[in-house]
Design an enzyme around this catalytic site. Structure first.
Site, short mmCIF file in Angstrom:
data_model
loop_
_atom_site.label_atom_id
_atom_site.label_comp_id
_atom_site.label_asym_id
_atom_site.label_seq_id
_atom_site.Cartn_x
_atom_site.Cartn_y
_atom_site.Cartn_z
N GLU A 40 -10.77 48.66 90.50
CA GLU A 40 -9.96 49.31 89.46
C GLU A 40 -8.55 49.60 89.95
OE1 GLU A 40 -10.53 49.59 86.36
OE2 GLU A 40 -12.59 48.89 86.43
N TYR A 122 -7.29 57.46 84.44
CA TYR A 122 -7.90 56.16 84.15
C TYR A 122 -8.93 55.78 85.21
CZ TYR A 122 -8.81 51.24 84.05
OH TYR A 122 -9.48 50.05 84.05
N ASP A 140 -6.36 52.69 79.43
CA ASP A 140 -5.23 51.95 79.97
C ASP A 140 -4.45 51.33 78.81
OD1 ASP A 140 -6.82 49.85 79.12
OD2 ASP A 140 -6.89 48.83 81.05
#
Length: 350
Positions: A40, A122, A140
Site C-alpha cells: 500500500e 488511507y 484514495d
C-alpha cells in the site's frame, strides 16, 4: 436505477465483480499484514506495473518486520531506488520499527495502527480492511472519483477536509462481511473502469446506481481545483573527473528533497561560471574547461528542476567537502542515485 435497498445491491454488484474480474497482483495472494502494508505504501503515487518488481524484491529482502526495522538506511534506499517519493521508504521503516518494538507485529487495531508515525488514514483503512477484515474506510483518489460520480458529490476533492465526507460515505456503503473485497473493489473500479477521463461506463458493474451516469455528468465529476503552478529552479551540474578516472559525488542532506541520495556536484544556478565557482570552492579544487553533456527538465510534485549538466576534468582531487567522495563508474551501483543523476550518468556514458 436506485431502489430502496440500493446500498446492499450496490455492494453485492461491486464485490461480485471484484472477485471475478480483479487483476492478478502479487499482494493479493497474501493476508500477511506487513506485506500488505508494504504494497500500500509503494502504490501511493506510483503505477501498479512499476511497483510489482519492487514489491517482490523488497518482501524477499525484508521478509519480516525485524529485517526492515533495523536495515541500514543506505541499503533501504538502494532497494527503493527508482520508486521515487523517497520519504515513503523512511517513514515506512520508522513506523515498522515502532510497531515491531511496541507490539511485535502489525496491530490488528485501527486506533493503534493509525497512531504509528507515518501511517495516514488511507494506509490505516487499507491494511486493516484487507489484512484483518475490519470495516474501515480506505479513501484514495480512485475512491473519491468513484463516489463523486455514484453519489453526485460536488465538493472539491483537492481540499483535505473533503476526505472526511468520503470516509463517511464509505462507512455507509461498506460490506461489513467482506470489507477487503469492498475496499479493493472500489480502488479497482477507479483504476480500470471509472477512470479520470473517458470512463468505461458500459462495462461498469455499478452503473445502475451511478447518479453521474444517469445524468450524463461522468466527465464533470469529481470537482477538483487546480494545483498551484509549480515553481522552476535551475540546477547546474558539473561532473568532475580526476586523472585516474574517478568521479566526484556528493551526498544530499539527510532532510529535504532526495534526502541522503548521491549526485554529481550541483549548484542551484543557471550560470555555469557561477556553478564552477561554487563547486570549486566547496571542494577546494581547480576545474578545467567544461563541456555541456545534457539538458533536461525533471518534474517533482511541487517543483521543477531545469537541469544543465557539464563535464570537466580536474588535475587533482582537492579536498572534498563532508559527505562527498571520489568513485569509479563501476562503484556507482553501490550508491543510491536519484533519477536526475541517472540521466546525467547516462549522458556521460558511465
Amino acid at each position: 436505477m436506485k431502489t430502496s435497498d440500493w446500498k446492499q445491491e450496490f455492494r453485492e454488484a461491486l464485490t461480485g465483480w471484484y472477485r471475478e474480474e480483479k487483476r492478478d497482483l502479487p499482494w493479493r495472494h497474501t493476508r500477511n499484514p506487513y506485506h500488505i502494508w508494504i504494497s500500500e505504501v509503494m502504490l501511493q503515487q506510483t503505477r501498479v506495473d512499476t511497483v510489482i518488481p519492487y514489491y517482490a524484491r523488497f518482501t524477499e529482502r525484508f521478509s519480516d518486520m525485524k529485517e526492515l526495522a533495523y536495515a541500514p538506511e543506505e541499503e533501504l534506499m538502494k532497494m527503493w531506488e527508482g520508486l521515487g517519493y523517497y520519504s515513503r521508504a523512511r517513514n515506512l521503516q520508522s513506523s515498522v520499527r515502532e510497531a515491531y518494538e511496541t507490539y511485535g507485529e502489525v496491530p490488528a487495531d485501527p486506533e493503534k495502527f493509525g497512531k504509528l508515525k507515518g501511517v495516514g488514514p488511507y494506509t490505516e483503512g487499507a491494511v486493516m480492511s484487507i489484512a484483518y477484515g475490519i470495516p474501515a474506510p480506505a479513501v484514495d483518489g480512485n475512491v473519491m472519483r468513484v463516489l463523486s460520480r455514484i453519489l453526485l458529490i460536488e465538493e472539491d476533492i483537492a481540499k483535505p477536509k473533503t476526505r472526511r465526507l468520503f470516509e463517511e460515505a464509505v462507512m455507509e456503503l461498506i460490506d461489513r462481511e467482506d470489507p477487503s473485497s469492498f475496499n479493493q473493489g472500489m480502488m479497482e473500479l477507479g483504476a480500470v473502469i471509472c477512470t479520470p477521463r473517458r470512463p468505461k461506463c458500459l462495462l461498469c458493474p455499478v452503473r445502475d446506481f451511478c447518479g453521474a451516469y444517469h445524468e450524463g455528468r461522468e466527465e464533470e465529476l469529481p470537482v477538483k481545483s487546480k494545483k498551484k503552478k509549480q515553481q522552476s529552479f535551475p540546477q547546474t551540474v558539473i561532473a568532475l573527473r580526476d586523472p585516474e578516472g574517478r568521479w566526484l559525488m556528493e551526498q544530499r542532506p539527510e532532510e529535504g528533497l532526495l534526502a541522503g541520495m548521491w549526485q554529481f556536484p550541483t549548484a542551484e544556478t543557471a550560470d555555469p561560471e557561477e556553478a564552477v565557482r561554487i563547486i570549486s570552492g566547496r571542494h577546494r579544487l581547480t576545474v578545467g574547461p567544461i563541456e555541456e553533456a545534457v539538458r533536461f527538465r525533471h518534474v517533482f510534485t511541487h517543483r521543477i528542476w531545469e537541469v544543465t549538466a557539464y563535464a570537466a576534468s580536474v588535475p587533482d582531487r582537492g579536498t572534498p567537502a563532508d559527505r562527498s567522495g571520489w568513485f569509479r563508474p563501476e562503484e556507482f551501483d553501490m550508491l543510491t542515485l536519484p533519477n536526475p543523476t541517472k540521466k546525467v550518468r547516462a549522458a556521460l556514458g558511465l
